[in-house]
Enzyme design. Structure first.
Site, short mmCIF file in Angstrom:
data_model
loop_
_atom_site.label_atom_id
_atom_site.label_comp_id
_atom_site.label_asym_id
_atom_site.label_seq_id
_atom_site.Cartn_x
_atom_site.Cartn_y
_atom_site.Cartn_z
N HIS A 5 -3.64 -1.22 3.70
CA HIS A 5 -3.41 -0.35 4.84
C HIS A 5 -2.43 -1.03 5.78
O HIS A 5 -2.45 -2.26 5.91
CB HIS A 5 -4.74 -0.09 5.58
CG HIS A 5 -4.68 1.08 6.51
ND1 HIS A 5 -4.21 0.98 7.78
CD2 HIS A 5 -5.03 2.39 6.33
CE1 HIS A 5 -4.28 2.17 8.35
NE2 HIS A 5 -4.77 3.04 7.50
N ASP A 43 -9.56 6.17 1.58
CA ASP A 43 -9.25 7.05 0.45
C ASP A 43 -9.82 6.58 -0.87
O ASP A 43 -9.76 7.31 -1.86
CB ASP A 43 -7.73 7.20 0.31
CG ASP A 43 -7.16 8.00 1.45
OD1 ASP A 43 -7.84 8.95 1.87
OD2 ASP A 43 -6.07 7.67 1.92
#
Ligand code: ACO
Length: 440
Positions: free
Chosen positions: A317, A374
């Site tokens: 991320h 996710d």
């Protein structure tokens, strides 16, 4: 040219930074937030020195001050209006989180009842919208329908597009939060050729959405409270994430004075991209490709090899350099949903094994790559019965409150200006036009 930036303290105790450009010293204020890194206010750098700053992707640049969401990526912390995401996911509901994000505080009982009632009573869309839908091809991607239909709301609700009127701003905000699930369910129904299901005021926000997606007129549909709670939690986890790409898009579109429905449509367009809203679909595809657990080591080796073009989807991320706090809640939600449905999805086993292998691998440890939200969400959404084309639409439903709260905050910010980045021009210098006959 030489440029040096220093950050000495000022005599009055306030912080400042100094930039030296061509031996000229420019002092810039340093501003502190409640928590998090300080920012150097570079707003007058060009006026005082003749140079711009350069930061593609805004990796070091704050575009606004905000009271809504705080992320500490190193520690894996996410706060909405100060409240940790784990507590909200466990104890709150999406509708309460909507009140919190939009109004700044958790509601008392009376405020909660009023807010829930206002949102519930705005869930229907103008009847003419159904005819607008029939203009789309039957096989249109639901995100294409969302971009168009949300933008079209500004053609139906003229009475809430005056951005200078605080009452109209609030009505538009309520309309967006209330109508987005209705439009998302309509996009889904349209894509599968089933009739639209009207909203039901007897149901809570997320149960109503599930009913609009999965009920058919010919038989009763009972919303499973465990599944409704799971989706509600997914909505909470995705409700806001400070200045991400789609939220920044909403702010930029809104900075010109565009109406809120148009701004949210712009945010939806940005969210559609695979680097933003489409990653859970990619993570699910990856798990399906891996298939058997015995293929994990070979897949991980490929993900570590830059030449393979393969990444471990759902890992890493831009901001989180630690475990994404949302991923922990999502893993738990995934277990609950599969248990309730009695589904023994081998993809969950593959995902958990893959996670463990990656978390103990030096490559992922050194690069601080951890599971993001996710990694598990695709498994849950699939189990709930949504096709992959709806995954980003569900993200848009959840993020609507974040977009609208950030839009409202921007409009009400006295420092707000039209967003207008500068550039480093690297094209041809000035040259004279030559007649076509004289060109080489
Ligand atoms: N698998 C393997 N290697 C990775 C991964 C990954 N998932 N993510 C990053 N790396 C490596 C890069 O190759 C790079 O290596 P290098 O330093 O040797 O060049 C290093 O880690 C840093 O990667 P960047 O791409 O520079 O990091 P950035 O912060 O720009 O990217 C991103 C973050 C895009 C999320 C990235 O980690 C990625 O592509 N992850 C997979 C896709 C994904 O899951 N996206 C969802 C994000 S969450 C969301 O949008 C809601």
């Amino acid at each position: 040219m030489n440029a040096i930036v220093k950050a000495p303290g000022q005599q009055d105790g306030s912080k400042a930074a100094t930039l030296i450009v061509d031996n000229k010293q420019i002092t810039m204020p340093v501003r502190s937030g409640t928590i998090g890194p300080d920012v150097v206010d570079i707003g007058k750098v060009y006026a005082n020195s003749g140079v711009f700053t350069y930061d593609p992707g805004f990796t070091s640049t704050a575009n606004c001050s905000s009271k809504i969401t705080y992320i500490d990526g190193d520690e894996g912390v996410l706060l909405y209006r100060g409240y940790p995401i784990e507590q909200l996911a466990e104890k709150s509901s999406h509708i309460e989180v909507c009140h919190l994000l939009l109004n700044g505080e958790l509601p008392n009982q009376k405020q909660f009842d009023e807010f829930r009632s206002v949102i519930t009573r705005h869930t229907m869309v103008h009847e003419q919208m159904t005819r607008f839908f029939s203009g789309f091809r039957r096989d249109a991607h639901p995100m294409a329908i969302m971009c168009g239909s949300v933008g079209a709301l500004s053609a139906f609700y003229h009475d809430s597009t005056d951005i200078h009127d605080p009452v109209q701003r609030m009505i538009a905000s309520h309309r967006m939060i209330a109508k987005m699930p209705t439009l998302a369910a309509m996009a889904f129904k349209y894509s599968i050729g089933q009739p639209f299901i009207y909203p039901s005021n007897a149901l809570d926000y997320t149960s109503n959405f599930l009913q609009m997606c999965f009920a058919v007129p010919c038989e009763p549909y009972n919303v499973d409270p465990v599944l409704s709670r799971a989706l509600d939690r997914i909505f909470i986890l995705h409700a806001d994430h400070e200045q991400n790409a789609s939220t920044s898009t909403v702010r930029l579109a809104g900075s010109s004075g565009a109406n809120p429905f148009a701004c949210i449509a712009a945010g939806i367009a940005c969210l559609w991209g695979p680097a933003h809203g489409g990653a859970n679909e990619a993570a699910l595809k990856m798990l399906m490709e891996i298939g058997d657990k015995k293929n994990i080591p070979a897949f991980v080796a490929r993900a570590k090899d830059k030449n393979s073009g393969q990444r471990l989807m759902g890992f890493g991320h831009r901001v989180y350099k630690n475990y994404d706090p949302r991923a922990k809640v999502m893993q738990q939600t995934c277990r609950e949903v599969l248990a309730k449905l009695g589904v023994n999805d081998p993809l969950l086993e593959t995902a958990m094994e893959l996670e463990q292998i990656a978390l103990h691998d030096d490559y992922f440890i050194e690069k601080k790559l951890y599971p993001n939200v996710d990694f598990y969400s695709g498994i849950v959404l699939r189990a709930l019965g949504f096709p992959t084309s709806m995954f980003t639409v569900l993200f848009a439903v959840a993020r609507t409150v974040g977009w609208i709260a950030q839009w409202k905050e921007m409009i009400e910010d006295p420092e707000q200006k039209i967003g207008r980045p500068r550039q480093l021009y690297v094209g041809a210098p000035k040259r004279d036009y030559t007649d076509v006959a004289k060109r080489a």
